[in-house]
Enzyme design. Structure first.
Site, PDB file in Angstrom:
ATOM      1  N   CYS A 274       0.849  -1.372  -0.046  1.00 48.57           N
ATOM      2  CA  CYS A 274       0.168  -0.168   0.039  1.00 48.57           C
ATOM      3  C   CYS A 274       0.780   1.156  -0.059  1.00 48.57           C
ATOM      4  O   CYS A 274       0.628   2.195  -0.797  1.00 48.57           O
ATOM      5  CB  CYS A 274      -1.016  -0.108   1.204  1.00 48.57           C
ATOM      6  SG  CYS A 274      -0.226   0.010   2.849  1.00 48.57           S
ATOM      7  N   HIS A 332      -2.911   1.526   6.973  1.00 53.35           N
ATOM      8  CA  HIS A 332      -3.130   1.481   5.244  1.00 53.35           C
ATOM      9  C   HIS A 332      -2.949   2.825   4.929  1.00 53.35           C
ATOM     10  O   HIS A 332      -3.053   3.958   5.391  1.00 53.35           O
ATOM     11  CB  HIS A 332      -4.705   1.108   5.016  1.00 53.35           C
ATOM     12  CG  HIS A 332      -4.898   1.001   3.653  1.00 53.35           C
ATOM     13  ND1 HIS A 332      -4.030   0.420   2.656  1.00 53.35           N
ATOM     14  CD2 HIS A 332      -5.849   1.632   2.656  1.00 53.35           C
ATOM     15  CE1 HIS A 332      -4.478   0.502   1.492  1.00 53.35           C
ATOM     16  NE2 HIS A 332      -5.573   1.292   1.438  1.00 53.35           N
ATOM     17  N   ASP A 355      -7.151   5.931  -3.332  1.00 52.09           N
ATOM     18  CA  ASP A 355      -6.511   5.031  -3.096  1.00 52.09           C
ATOM     19  C   ASP A 355      -6.158   3.928  -4.429  1.00 52.09           C
ATOM     20  O   ASP A 355      -6.940   3.328  -4.846  1.00 52.09           O
ATOM     21  CB  ASP A 355      -7.379   4.287  -2.058  1.00 52.09           C
ATOM     22  CG  ASP A 355      -6.495   3.077  -1.391  1.00 52.09           C
ATOM     23  OD1 ASP A 355      -5.312   2.636  -1.739  1.00 52.09           O
ATOM     24  OD2 ASP A 355      -6.916   2.494  -0.452  1.00 52.09           O
TER      25      ASP A 355
END
Length: 683
Positions: A274, A332, A355
């Site tokens: 991530c 995250h 994202d």
């Protein structure tokens, strides 16, 4: 009489780059300018002098097959909605003509061609061609990415280095990252990303027209950073097996990734997780002129069924089980981009969540956002794009369930764990800035207990059982540090006027930040006798030799389960934490007198805190300081041993630069990092 000719066209790179705040791109072959602003080109004419009464100039600007033709006038009044070209009538040199070209603040971004034509007495006498790159303009109030504060523009558009935050809330890890937007080849790779996208390949004209809108651009980029639906930049891998690529923790910047992708004919780079996806997207957005920052959400929920509830399962001995598709990542990482949102209302302008990590499909594609941060806080799940998914990441409830032989023997509800901290790098300083309050309404603390503790409270299904009134909490005595024992305290409280006999199970498992834990590596159990209303405090330690071989870059899930021998009911307390790695220390001699094109010296120091010998490879990097990367092999170092590595670097750019050092240990799955901010002054 000799005809008039165009002998030379000068794009006035130095002047235009400085005026457009794009001087970092000086190594690019193309001129980079910002939309909504004017840039100057100079013509050197030959033959007879230019006569403005009989001669005229036209400029044709082309993006793909789209084009605009502008006559060059003497009116210097520009428009924010139209292309405009004019000459300075106060400085009419008949042999050297300056032409000013102004683009609208809504012009599409991309690589433009321009054609300059000279007409004399109605016939075309000469023409010439050139190119320039047009990007968004956060300095232009009419641009949809305009951001009003100068320090924020410097941080979120121009800064080519930063910090990514990882670890856990009690033990934050600041990972240095080089965004590399000014490094050779990066600008071109970012523009190629738009060209390679499915949107462009399927409808080139439509894609070019939509590139005026940062909402559209951001969705294209979000999808193209991962390769799940297209020829995207990065392949994700959370398996722990990276033998045909690189461990994501090895990357130190975006430049190597973007260049490798472009040079491999747009084959995905292996591998990303991530923070790598987010950091590379931040580079692309800053290159395109869209203000962007990297954001970390701690205890980030992945709610697969959309009920804003995450179920976590434990065995009766405190082992965390994989019984649910829902999950909570210890952290995250995503990005926020700054833009207006005319598609959903001006009250949603500002920071937008995007994202690029492939978790969920949006419009059939693995991307996410832009979701207005304001909409997430207000739970406006009716708005575009992906607001419900991000809401769950910061606001879901957690149900912790203890099971034994297929039966539920304990249940607890936690409304505070998810989204416990959301943060980004502070403007202008290498430290963390909390932005949790932008995402959720923060409740006032009602208890001083900071651990994940549980009991049979009114929220529990055990409130009518005989174990009601037993309370357990688990607290680390201090943030764990590599090479030192993990010390923690278990507090047990009997809130009833009946003596109790309890079996205590303690269990520790190693885990990756986004996975359920692996097998138990440490455990113990024993009996506890509790008198009526008694409180007992028990201290425990996990020694370095017991955790070093399994942890490395991983985290630890620590749990305590109390079993009431009389009722067979259980209560649970847990804590997930990381162990701080030692820092590499970087010292620079004469750091107040660092100037470009002069060799300087730094010393990197490492002390081995582990209980056994370690060896590894030390990598030095730094955009604007070091060309490429420098590697040194570190010989085996005894416990407590110290090693120093002298390095030299030659700055090529002025300003604040980041010098990075990363030590990849061979016999431990761990990377030791350090960084030093270097101020390069003008000579």
């Amino acid at each position: 009489m000799e005809d008039i000719i165009i002998k030379d066209v000068d794009l006035e790179r130095s002047e235009n780059l400085q005026r457009h705040k794009t001087d970092g791109f000086s190594s690019s072959k193309s001129l980079v300018v910002r939309r909504g602003a004017t840039f100057r080109i100079s013509l050197q004419l030959g033959g007879r002098p230019f006569n403005h009464t009989t001669d005229s100039l036209r400029v044709k600007v082309m993006l793909g097959r789209l084009y605009v033709i502008m006559p060059v006038t003497f009116c210097n009044k520009v428009s924010s909605t139209k292309w405009k070209a004019y000459m300075d009538q106060d400085n009419l040199d008949p042999q050297n003509v300056s032409i000013y070209i102004s683009s609208p603040s809504t012009a599409p971004v991309g690589l433009y061609g321009f054609q300059l034509s000279l007409f004399s007495q109605g016939s075309k006498r000469a023409r010439t061609y050139g190119k320039f790159i047009l990007v968004c303009n956060p300095w232009c109030p009419e641009d949809s990415v305009y951001i009003p504060f100068e320090d924020q523009k410097e941080e979120y558009v121009q800064n080519d280095s930063g910090l990514l935050f990882m670890g856990t809330t009690m033990n934050l890890v600041s990972m240095p990252w080089s965004f590399d937007q000014y490094e050779p080849g990066v600008l071109e790779a970012c523009l190629n990303l738009l060209q390679v996208s499915p949107q462009h390949q399927h409808n080139r004209r439509g894609d070019y027209l939509k590139r005026n809108n940062p909402v559209y651009i951001s969705r294209v980029v979000s999808a193209m950073i991962n390769c799940e639906d297209d020829r995207g930049v990065l392949k994700g891998n959370w398996s722990g097996d990276f033998k045909d690529g690189l461990n994501p923790s090895v990357w130190t910047g975006s430049g190597d990734i973007l260049r490798q992708w472009a040079q491999s004919s747009y084959s995905p780079v292996k591998y990303g997780q991530c923070w790598v996806f987010a950091a590379v997207m931040c580079t692309v957005m800053r290159v395109l002129g869209i203000p962007c920052r990297v954001v970390t959400n701690f205890n980030s929920a992945h709610d697969t069924n959309g009920n804003l509830t995450i179920e976590e399962y434990y065995s009766e001995k405190g082992e965390k089980l994989k019984h649910s598709n829902d999950s909570i990542w210890n952290f995250h990482v995503w990005v926020e981009c700054w833009m207006t949102r005319p598609d959903i209302g001006v009250d949603m302008d500002g920071w937008q969540v995007l994202d690029p990590t492939p978790q969920n499909r949006s419009g059939g594609v693995f991307c996410c956002g832009p979701s207005p941060v304001k909409a997430i806080k207000d739970r406006r799940t009716d708005l575009l794009y992906d607001v419900p998914f991000v809401c769950a990441e910061v606001n879901a409830d957690v149900h912790t369930i203890i099971v034994s032989q297929g039966r539920v023997v304990g249940l607890n509800k936690d409304t505070e764990k998810v989204g416990s901290l959301t943060c980004t790098k502070a403007v202008g300083f290498p430290r963390m800035q909390r932005i949790t309050g932008d995402y959720k309404f923060i409740k006032s603390p009602t208890s001083t207990i900071s651990s994940r503790s549980s009991g049979t409270s009114d929220d529990s299904t055990l409130r009518r059982d005989s174990s009601r009134g037993v309370f357990v909490s688990l607290n680390l005595d201090k943030a764990p540090v590599a090479g030192e024992p993990i010390s923690f305290t278990v507090k047990v409280m009997n809130k009833q006027r009946v003596a109790k006999t309890m079996t205590m199970h303690l269990n520790a498992q190693a885990k990756e930040y986004n996975h359920s834990p692996s097998d138990t590596f440490w455990q113990m159990q024993g009996l506890i006798q509790l008198a009526p209303m008694e409180v007992k405090t028990l201290t425990h330690q996990i020694l370095p030799a017991q955790y070093e071989d399994v942890v490395g870059d991983n985290l630890i899930n620590l749990a305590v389960v109390l079993e009431d021998r009389a009722s067979d009911k259980r209560v649970l307390a847990t804590e997930e934490f990381n162990i701080s790695s030692p820092q590499l220390n970087i010292q620079i001699s004469d750091e107040d007198s660092i100037v470009p094109n002069k060799e300087h010296t730094a010393v990197v120091t490492f002390t081995n805190p582990f209980s056994h010998m370690v060896s590894g490879v030390l990598t030095i990097a730094g955009a604007g300081l070091v060309q490429g990367k420098i590697n040194f092999r570190m010989l085996p170092l005894h416990p407590g041993g110290k090693v120093e590595q002298r390095i030299t670097f030659t700055p090529s750019m002025v300003g604040m630069r980041m010098l990075q050092a990363n030590l990849s240990l061979i016999n431990i799955n761990s990377t030791i990092r350090g960084f030093k901010m270097v101020s390069v002054n003008r000579a």
